[in-house]
Write an enzyme that holds these catalytic residues in place. Structure first.
Site: not given
Length: 361
Positions: A14, A108-109
């Site tokens: 993350d 983003d993860e």
């Protein structure tokens, strides 16, 4: 852990305050300053906040006016989804050097199944550390990681030592780790469900574990089985590298039919706010907005509009929704309404899905 399938080694990566961190990386004058991506001092919603801004209570999905009041020095920055997508692709390229079993959740993860990996490194903990170090060295951003036997536990673990940290929850530690968690920290348990659980005396993982399958199903339906399993470290969802989201939609079916365009518009506004929250949470944006209207006789009408720029906030896409509604002749009672965004800022991939086992955390 009874009935648990073969354990795997899962990493959840993350990125830390991704949008805000990209802006601070690209604009050194913003480093160390409280910034909010999205919105302005007068209107809009915060898409992401730097850690400097979070110290003042600023957070994503917060009205910009509230954020400005909490942090008078807050700097608002316009989102650049094309740039975030570019950086996200660079991060994913690093992931694929270690495993083809990568399931992006957003820009983003992502989940990585490293049970076997291209580097031949037996320790998932060392792998996560190396991946984070490479992201920092090659791209300039920090990331946090959670490592465990399944996606659920890894996802929770990645949040424990943020920012720029990681946590491994090894097989013997999983159940005790989950027992200690406040119920609202369980991934997938939102405010409404958490409030209901607390009314039933469930405030922690330990409390949840005391409840029988019958009790949980009685109060939460099919989700009860899920809750019963996850607190015992049982989560069978595999990392799915071929999961490609083509659109993101929110639909509501109404118990009472809707008869006027004014009512329809009011309901669509509620749906738009819900869609905005979900899009923001997953860092997803789209270029095409669609509306769906299903009538009481179950006939359906849809309209869509595409623009050159990515949209995620209600302020961006709702004017288009209003325009699409103007092109619909609503002559029958309406039972369902929906809004969707497509042509998303996500990428296709076609990785190999071969999986083998060599466990060592």
């Amino acid at each position: 852990m009874e009935n648990q399938p073969e354990e795997r080694k899962i990493i959840h990566i993350d990125m830390d305050a991704f949008y805000a961190s990209v802006e601070q990386m690209d604009h050194p004058e913003l480093k160390g300053k409280p910034i909010a991506v999205g919105g302005s001092k007068l209107r809009g919603v915060v898409a992401a906040a730097s850690y400097e801004a979070r110290k003042f209570g600023v957070k994503s999905a917060m009205p910009s006016s509230t954020a400005a009041r909490l942090c008078p020095e807050l700097i608002f920055v316009r989102p650049r989804f094309d740039r975030y997508q570019e950086i996200s692709a660079q991060i994913k390229a690093i992931f694929y050097e270690y495993t083809d079993l990568v399931e992006p959740l957003s820009l983003d993860e992502a989940f990585l199944d490293v049970t076997t990996n291209k580097k031949g490194i037996p320790s998932a903990t060392l792998l996560a550390k190396e991946i984070r170090e490479r992201i920092l060295k090659e791209i300039g951003l920090t990331a946090s990681a959670g490592i465990s036997i399944n996606k659920f536990t890894a996802k929770i673990a990645s949040d424990v030592n943020k920012p720029n940290g990681q946590l491994t929850v090894s097989p013997p530690e999983v159940e005790s780790f989950l027992e200690k968690l406040p119920i609202e920290r369980f991934f997938g348990i939102g405010k409404v469900t958490a409030a209901k659980m607390k009314e039933l005396g469930v405030r922690s993982g330990k409390d949840l574990k005391k409840k029988s399958m019958t009790f949980l199903v009685q109060h939460f339906g099919k989700q009860g089985t899920h809750f019963y399993n996850i607190v015992r470290g049982i989560h069978r969802s595999q990392v799915k590298p071929d999961r490609i989201r083509k659109s993101f939609a929110v639909e509501h079916t109404y118990f009472s039919d809707i008869y006027s365009k004014r009512q329809i518009l009011e309901k669509l506004e509620e749906i738009a706010l819900d869609l905005e929250r979900r899009m923001e949470k997953r860092s997803i944006a789209g270029k095409c907005v669609s509306i769906k209207v299903k009538y009481s006789d179950f006939t359906t009408q849809t309209r869509a509009k595409t623009i050159p720029d990515y949209m995620w906030s209600k302020a961006d896409f709702f004017p288009l929704v209003e325009g699409l509604l103007d092109h619909l002749e609503v002559e029958k009672p309406v039972r369902l309404l929906g809004i969707s965004l497509s042509k998303l800022n996500t990428e296709d991939n076609d990785p190999d899905q071969n999986k083998q086992l060599t466990l060592q955390f």
